[in-house]
Design a protein around this motif. Structure first.
Motif, PDB file in Angstrom:
ATOM      1  N   LEU A 319       0.854  -1.112  -0.089  1.00  0.00           N
ATOM      2  CA  LEU A 319      -0.056  -0.015   0.000  1.00  0.00           C
ATOM      3  C   LEU A 319       0.929   1.172  -0.001  1.00  0.00           C
ATOM      4  CD1 LEU A 319      -3.049  -0.860   2.505  1.00  0.00           C
ATOM      5  CD2 LEU A 319      -2.823  -1.331  -0.022  1.00  0.00           C
ATOM      6  N   GLN A 320       1.936   1.057   0.600  1.00  0.00           N
ATOM      7  CA  GLN A 320       2.655   2.273   0.742  1.00  0.00           C
ATOM      8  C   GLN A 320       3.406   2.611  -0.709  1.00  0.00           C
ATOM      9  OE1 GLN A 320       5.422   0.951   3.750  1.00  0.00           O
ATOM     10  NE2 GLN A 320       4.575   2.502   5.606  1.00  0.00           N
ATOM     11  N   ARG A 326       1.056   6.949  -6.789  1.00  0.00           N
ATOM     12  CA  ARG A 326       0.002   7.971  -7.126  1.00  0.00           C
ATOM     13  C   ARG A 326       0.481   9.395  -6.398  1.00  0.00           C
ATOM     14  NH1 ARG A 326      -4.672   5.589  -9.076  1.00  0.00           N
ATOM     15  NH2 ARG A 326      -5.361   7.635  -9.350  1.00  0.00           N
ATOM     16  N   GLU A 327       1.525   9.386  -5.966  1.00  0.00           N
ATOM     17  CA  GLU A 327       2.077  10.821  -5.167  1.00  0.00           C
ATOM     18  C   GLU A 327       1.145  11.303  -4.126  1.00  0.00           C
ATOM     19  OE1 GLU A 327       2.854  13.224  -8.633  1.00  0.00           O
ATOM     20  OE2 GLU A 327       4.803  12.454  -9.196  1.00  0.00           O
ATOM     21  N   ARG A 338     -13.796   1.347   0.281  1.00  0.00           N
ATOM     22  CA  ARG A 338     -13.860   0.323  -0.801  1.00  0.00           C
ATOM     23  C   ARG A 338     -14.586   0.859  -1.882  1.00  0.00           C
ATOM     24  NH1 ARG A 338     -18.994  -1.942   0.708  1.00  0.00           N
ATOM     25  NH2 ARG A 338     -19.646  -1.132   2.683  1.00  0.00           N
ATOM     26  N   GLY A 339     -14.314   0.331  -2.937  1.00  0.00           N
ATOM     27  CA  GLY A 339     -14.958   1.116  -4.266  1.00  0.00           C
ATOM     28  C   GLY A 339     -14.115   1.913  -4.862  1.00  0.00           C
ATOM     29  N   VAL A 340     -14.211   3.058  -4.219  1.00  0.00           N
ATOM     30  CA  VAL A 340     -13.179   4.218  -4.818  1.00  0.00           C
ATOM     31  C   VAL A 340     -11.798   3.487  -4.866  1.00  0.00           C
ATOM     32  CG1 VAL A 340     -12.508   6.406  -4.206  1.00  0.00           C
ATOM     33  CG2 VAL A 340     -14.913   5.756  -4.267  1.00  0.00           C
ATOM     34  N   ARG A 341     -11.512   2.913  -3.581  1.00  0.00           N
ATOM     35  CA  ARG A 341     -10.183   2.293  -3.389  1.00  0.00           C
ATOM     36  C   ARG A 341      -9.671   1.576  -4.604  1.00  0.00           C
ATOM     37  NH1 ARG A 341      -6.780   0.619   1.197  1.00  0.00           N
ATOM     38  NH2 ARG A 341      -8.064   2.054   2.658  1.00  0.00           N
ATOM     39  N   ARG A 342     -10.450   1.068  -5.372  1.00  0.00           N
ATOM     40  CA  ARG A 342     -10.039   0.082  -6.302  1.00  0.00           C
ATOM     41  C   ARG A 342      -9.142   0.788  -7.549  1.00  0.00           C
ATOM     42  NH1 ARG A 342      -7.518  -2.230  -9.246  1.00  0.00           N
ATOM     43  NH2 ARG A 342      -7.959  -4.288 -10.392  1.00  0.00           N
ATOM     44  N   HIS A 343      -9.377   2.140  -7.623  1.00  0.00           N
ATOM     45  CA  HIS A 343      -8.690   2.803  -8.456  1.00  0.00           C
ATOM     46  C   HIS A 343      -7.415   3.335  -8.072  1.00  0.00           C
ATOM     47  CE1 HIS A 343     -12.424   4.105 -10.878  1.00  0.00           C
ATOM     48  NE2 HIS A 343     -12.796   4.451  -9.429  1.00  0.00           N
ATOM     49  N   PHE A 344      -6.946   2.902  -6.815  1.00  0.00           N
ATOM     50  CA  PHE A 344      -5.580   3.128  -6.323  1.00  0.00           C
ATOM     51  C   PHE A 344      -4.769   1.724  -6.282  1.00  0.00           C
ATOM     52  CE2 PHE A 344      -8.144   6.582  -5.089  1.00  0.00           C
ATOM     53  CZ  PHE A 344      -7.303   7.590  -5.481  1.00  0.00           C
ATOM     54  N   HIS A 345      -5.586   0.626  -5.952  1.00  0.00           N
ATOM     55  CA  HIS A 345      -4.627  -0.544  -5.870  1.00  0.00           C
ATOM     56  C   HIS A 345      -6.148  -1.707  -5.735  1.00  0.00           C
ATOM     57  CE1 HIS A 345      -6.121  -1.614  -1.484  1.00  0.00           C
ATOM     58  NE2 HIS A 345      -5.822  -0.133  -1.414  1.00  0.00           N
ATOM     59  N   ASP A 346      -5.532  -2.968  -6.166  1.00  0.00           N
ATOM     60  CA  ASP A 346      -6.607  -4.031  -6.269  1.00  0.00           C
ATOM     61  C   ASP A 346      -6.693  -4.523  -4.815  1.00  0.00           C
ATOM     62  OD1 ASP A 346      -8.142  -5.967  -6.996  1.00  0.00           O
ATOM     63  OD2 ASP A 346      -6.343  -7.224  -8.375  1.00  0.00           O
TER      64      ASP A 346
END
Length: 397
Positions: A319-320, A326-327, A338-346
């Motif tokens: 996660l780090q 993504r700066e 969750r949901g929105v988080r999927r745009h940043f990692h799986d």
């Protein structure tokens, strides 16, 4: 209207700890926000550590650790089973595998009175056939289930032997101690089936010589028929049986031409490894971890820290890295729901299995207590719309 929108956005960004708190004892693991973890436990061959971080609105990763009898008979064999099932298109296939694969394995092991490559292959086949039957029954009411599938990685430790079987792009990595230097080297035990790998693309082209579009470079990513990255799976019936690649399946999943033989395979790659005293641990993880950490980085993190919390430490490191790419700050990433988080990692699932050579070397007939642990995520109450739901495109696997 405006106040309602503001409340919705606040819900998306409210720190996870305000919504989901620690639940239950550590016996079955703990939930902390979108993170589920069991920092330490004892299996028949040593200690273990598990962790799951949820990114999708519904957790698509499923996982389990089973220790004790690997057969429906008391005579054995006995050992440890690990499963990591990285679903795509929905959670149905990975949940099905979590409920059925180990039971099939126990049944076939009882028939043969031993553990073997054949037992594992039959368990995979029975799981695939069972899910096909489920899709056939549900097709009239839920046709989109034909486009749901899952990667399937398992490890079985039995009588000093480690079996690793895989479909898709999850990965098992062994940490092997070099006694002369004290360093630990990673040994990847699983073969991956992802169209990003040149040899995998060549295999597909040789299997489908008449199809010039069997693999397509789309948005700079290689995909099978332009749809999905993995080439082997459980489920994904729409790419295995032509009769399920038609209306009312969504148009984005339907191919222009029919096909005569399955495009994706359910035949697992299986390796057999005789465990040695210098084999320290095995990391089983979905590709969400390996997107951000190399094999060497992962084994170093496990080797250079206490065993307790090893899986959670690996998830945090991934996660780090995801935040860095993504700066953004790690602390800000953790606030995204969750949901929105999927745009940043799986979704990320990690199981670290430590190997005690004194226990590993015992015969498969030596009995041990039964243990069953399953990774978990946030469960929605029945008939409740999920907050911050964001539909994700199929094919991230």
């Amino acid at each position: 209207m405006l106040s309602g929108l503001m409340n919705f956005l606040k819900a998306c960004w409210r720190p996870s700890s305000e919504r989901y708190v620690h639940t239950g004892s550590d016996a079955g693991g703990r939930q902390d926000g979108l993170l589920w973890y069991k920092d330490t436990g004892q299996h028949m061959n040593g200690e273990f550590s598990m962790a799951v971080i949820q990114a999708n609105n519904l957790l698509e990763d499923q996982s389990q650790l089973e220790s004790g009898p690997l057969s429906v008979h008391e005579s054995g064999p006995y050992g440890t089973f690990v499963g990591v099932y990285d679903g795509h298109g929905g959670p149905e296939t990975s949940r099905y595998i979590n409920d059925h694969l180990f039971q099939h394995l126990k049944r076939f092991a009882a028939e043969q009175q031993s553990m073997s490559v054949d037992v594992i292959r039959k368990a995979y086949q029975a799981t695939e056939e069972g899910f096909f039957s489920l899709v056939t029954r549900q097709w009239p009411m839920r046709p989109q289930i034909a486009a749901v599938g899952s990667c399937c990685l398992i490890g079985v430790i039995c009588g000093g032997t480690l079996y690793v079987a895989n479909l898709g792009d999850s990965r098992a990595v062994l940490g092997r101690l070099v006694r002369a230097t004290g360093e630990v080297l990673p040994v990847q035990l699983s073969a991956e089936h992802n169209a990003s790998i040149e040899s995998v693309r060549q295999e597909l082209r040789s299997l489908h010589p008449d199809d010039s579009h069997i693999v397509v470079l789309k948005h700079n990513v290689w995909r099978v028929k332009g749809l999905i990255q993995i080439t082997r799976s459980i489920g994904d019936v729409y790419l295995k049986k032509a009769e399920y690649n038609r209306e009312p399946l969504y148009a984005k999943f339907r191919l222009r031409e029919s096909f005569r033989k399955p495009i994706l395979s359910s035949e697992p790659s299986i390796s057999v490894h005789q465990l040695e005293p210098h084999d320290q641990f095995v990391i089983f993880a979905s590709d969400g971890l390996w997107e951000h950490l190399s094999n060497q980085e992962a084994v170093d993190l496990v080797q250079n820290h206490p065993r307790n919390g090893s899986a959670r430490r690996l998830v945090k490191a991934a996660l780090q890295e995801a935040a860095k790419k993504r700066e953004m700050r790690y602390s800000d990433l953790k606030k995204i729901d969750r949901g929105v988080r999927r745009h940043f990692h799986d979704d990320i699932t990690v199981v670290v299995v430590f190997l005690d050579s004194n226990l590993v070397s015992r015969a498969s007939s030596v009995k041990g207590p039964a243990l069953s642990v399953r990774g978990a995520g946030i469960n929605l109450p029945a008939n409740t719309l999920a907050p911050c739901a964001t539909p994700m495109e199929l094919g991230t696997n």
